[in-house]
Every structure is written in C-alpha cells, then in structure tokens.
Design an enzyme around this catalytic site. Structure first.
Site, PDB file in Angstrom:
ATOM      1  CG  ASP A   1      -1.729  -0.902   1.623  1.00 14.93           C
ATOM      2  OD1 ASP A   1      -2.162  -1.583   0.704  1.00 14.93           O
ATOM      3  OD2 ASP A   1      -2.077  -1.010   2.810  1.00 14.93           O
TER       4      ASP A   1
ATOM      5  CE  LYS B   1      -7.191  -0.349  -2.528  1.00 13.91           C
ATOM      6  NZ  LYS B   1      -8.062  -1.095  -1.676  1.00 13.91           N
TER       7      LYS B   1
ATOM      8  CG  MET C   1      -9.676   5.479   6.495  1.00 13.33           C
ATOM      9  SD  MET C   1     -10.368   4.073   5.602  1.00 13.33           S
ATOM     10  CE  MET C   1     -11.043   3.098   6.935  1.00 13.33           C
TER      11      MET C   1
HETATM   12  N1  SAH Z   1      -4.922  -1.444   8.454  1.00 14.77           N
HETATM   13  C1  SAH Z   1      -4.603  -0.114   8.943  1.00 14.77           C
HETATM   14  C2  SAH Z   1      -5.711   0.877   8.664  1.00 14.77           C
HETATM   15  C3  SAH Z   1      -5.963   1.122   7.195  1.00 14.77           C
HETATM   16  S1  SAH Z   1      -7.155   2.368   6.934  1.00 14.77           S
HETATM   17  C4  SAH Z   1      -4.300  -0.191  10.443  1.00 14.77           C
HETATM   18  O1  SAH Z   1      -4.543  -1.208  11.080  1.00 14.77           O
HETATM   19  O2  SAH Z   1      -3.797   0.808  10.968  1.00 14.77           O
HETATM   20  C5  SAH Z   1      -6.145   3.791   6.733  1.00 14.77           C
HETATM   21  C6  SAH Z   1      -6.337   4.724   7.891  1.00 14.77           C
HETATM   22  O3  SAH Z   1      -5.559   4.305   9.004  1.00 14.77           O
HETATM   23  C7  SAH Z   1      -5.882   6.146   7.640  1.00 14.77           C
HETATM   24  O4  SAH Z   1      -6.851   6.883   6.935  1.00 14.77           O
HETATM   25  C8  SAH Z   1      -5.702   6.657   9.045  1.00 14.77           C
HETATM   26  O5  SAH Z   1      -6.940   6.982   9.648  1.00 14.77           O
HETATM   27  C9  SAH Z   1      -5.157   5.421   9.749  1.00 14.77           C
HETATM   28  N2  SAH Z   1      -3.678   5.449   9.833  1.00 14.77           N
HETATM   29  C10 SAH Z   1      -2.832   4.586   9.255  1.00 14.77           C
HETATM   30  N3  SAH Z   1      -1.552   4.889   9.576  1.00 14.77           N
HETATM   31  C11 SAH Z   1      -1.604   5.979  10.370  1.00 14.77           C
HETATM   32  C12 SAH Z   1      -0.626   6.791  11.011  1.00 14.77           C
HETATM   33  N4  SAH Z   1       0.669   6.529  10.914  1.00 14.77           N
HETATM   34  N5  SAH Z   1      -1.067   7.846  11.763  1.00 14.77           N
HETATM   35  C13 SAH Z   1      -2.371   8.116  11.888  1.00 14.77           C
HETATM   36  N6  SAH Z   1      -3.332   7.398  11.285  1.00 14.77           N
HETATM   37  C14 SAH Z   1      -2.963   6.345  10.544  1.00 14.77           C
END
Ligand code: SAH
Length: 252
Positions: A37, A59, A171
């Site tokens: 990703d 994406k 998100m």
């Molecule tokens: N599978 C991922 C989530 C994917 S959805 C997990 O478990 O974290 C993507 C969302 O995750 C982003 O829009 C944001 O809200 C959050 N996210 C992912 N990495 C992040 C980070 N380093 N800091 C803050 N939010 C994060």
C-alpha cells in the site's frame, strides 16, 4: 508439478520501521513479490531483497490505482505461479485493510494463506501520543470505527463514545465536520475532549487536542492530512488533567 506459492498477508505497522514484527521483517527480507500500500514506509520496503519484485497498489480516497478485485487477482496469480507473495499492508491487515477479502479470494483459489498481525494505527498512535486507550479512571471500552463518507450517516455509533468510553476513528479527516455533528446529535457533550493524531509514529507526527465542538476547526486550521486518526474521549485529556492538577497543587 510446480509448487504453489504462499500468500502472506502482513501488517507493516503504523510507519516506524522499528514497529514491524520480527516475522514481518523476515518475510519481507525473503519475498519473491511484495505488493504494498501507499501507507508502507520506504524504510520498510528497503528491507526487501534486490531480487524481489515490488508492486505498489497505493490507494487514495480520490484515486484508486488498482481496484480491489484486481489486487486480489494479482495476488492469486503470482502465488499460483509458485512465488511467495508478501502483501504488506499499513497497520494490521485485518483492521480496515480489506485483508479479509484478499484472504478469502486466495483461499478460494486453493492457496495457503498466512496472516501476520501488525500494530494498528490506533495502538501506534496511542502509544506515541501517550494516550491510554483504556484507563481505570477514564475508559473501560474502546471501539474502532471507519469514518469515510460512504454510509457514514447510516452507521450506528450510538453508545460507542461518551463518558467511560474511547472511540478511535480511522479515515475520518475529510468527514470530520459530519463526524462531530453525528456524535453531538447522539448526545455527546460539545466539550468532550478529542485528539487528532497525524502521521503517528513517523518523524512528522502531530498531536492536536481540543473539544469535540472544535474538531472541524482543528482539522481545517491545522491543515490535517491523511493518515490521521481522531480519538474521542476523556483519555485524550488525561495529560492535561495531570498537568492542571500539578499546577494547582504547586499553587496551593
Ligand atoms: N490497516 C490499517 C488501517 C488502514 S485504513 C491499520 O490497522 O492501521 C487507513 C487509515 O488508518 C488512515 O486513513 C488513518 O486513519 C489510519 N492510519 C494509518 N496509519 C496511520 C498513522 N501513521 N497515523 C495516523 N493514522 C494512521
């Protein structure tokens, strides 16, 4: 007969490469094909061997480079051809990552699937910002929800946020105004403390705090960009409370 490869669905954690599991690091370092990703940091991709083929399926909300069914098809095709495929996903593969769908398609194609958990953004962000998601004095329930536009108004979040509860919204940056509106319509106090954590565990991390009523204002004025999490609940203000108490005690 050619050997069939394995699909490894691997969580890459929230950004800091040190937060990768040993299993994830080992699998990346011997991958034949690595499908990742946009959220996976470069330092982590650098762990792949020079022989690995790296495929980005980044994406964004506005632009889908590769539709999900084509990602699934790519994973299946590569593994059926005998290659070990590492599907690297930000955070944990089974938290808002569509990992469930990828695993289902791969199993349906007869492939061996292994899932390697990752530190989800909520856990990484909470640790980095020193916000305890649960706390004996402040919260005994924690929920993770997705805040993107699609279906937001149909989602029932009632009871997930409030006194004694922590709500973590993934998100939700683009829809922060609607989110605050929805929560207040559900009865949440406008002064309920919130925190917005952008780029958690990365060098450019920011933690912004305020009351729920100011959520949209914070996001707009501070120009908060994805990836960011919104955390709603008293736990986000613990640090402030402790500091305020210490100041009061010092003044007494
Ligand atoms: N599978 C991922 C989530 C994917 S959805 C997990 O478990 O974290 C993507 C969302 O995750 C982003 O829009 C944001 O809200 C959050 N996210 C992912 N990495 C992040 C980070 N380093 N800091 C803050 N939010 C994060």
């Amino acid at each position: 007969m050619t050997k069939t490869g394995t699909l490894y669905l691997v969580g890459a954690g929230p950004g800091d490469p040190d937060l990768l599991t040993l299993r994830a690091a080992r699998l990346v370092s011997r991958a034949d094909v690595l499908v990742h990703d946009g959220l996976v940091s470069q330092e982590i991709l650098d762990l792949a061997p020079p022989s690995a083929r790296l495929v980005s399926v980044a994406k964004s909300r506005a632009r889908h480079t590769l539709p999900q069914d084509q990602i699934n098809a790519l994973l299946v095709r590569e593994a059926l051809a005998g290659r070990d495929v590492v599907r690297l996903k930000g955070g944990d593969p089974f938290v808002f990552g569509r990992g469930g769908e990828e695993a289902e398609d791969a199993r349906a194609a007869g492939l061996r699937v292994e899932v390697v958990p990752g530190i989800s953004a909520a856990n990484g962000a909470a640790a980095a910002a020193q916000i305890a998601l649960t706390h004996r004095d402040a919260a005994s329930i924690v929920s993770f929800v997705a805040g993107q536009c699609k279906g937001l108004s149909d989602q029932d979040w009632s009871g997930l946020a409030g006194v004694g509860r922590t709500l973590v919204i993934y998100m939700g940056v683009k829809t922060s105004a609607k989110i605050a509106e929805k929560l207040m319509a559900d009865g949440l106090a406008p002064d309920m403390p919130i925190a917005v954590i952008e780029n958690a565990t990365r060098p450019e991390m920011r933690v912004l705090r305020g009351p729920l009523a100011a959520l949209e204002d914070i996001v707009t004025r501070q120009n908060v960009k994805s990836p960011a999490l919104i955390v709603i609940g008293e736990v986000t203000a613990r640090e402030d409370l402790v500091l305020a108490r210490t100041a009061l005690e010092a003044a007494a």
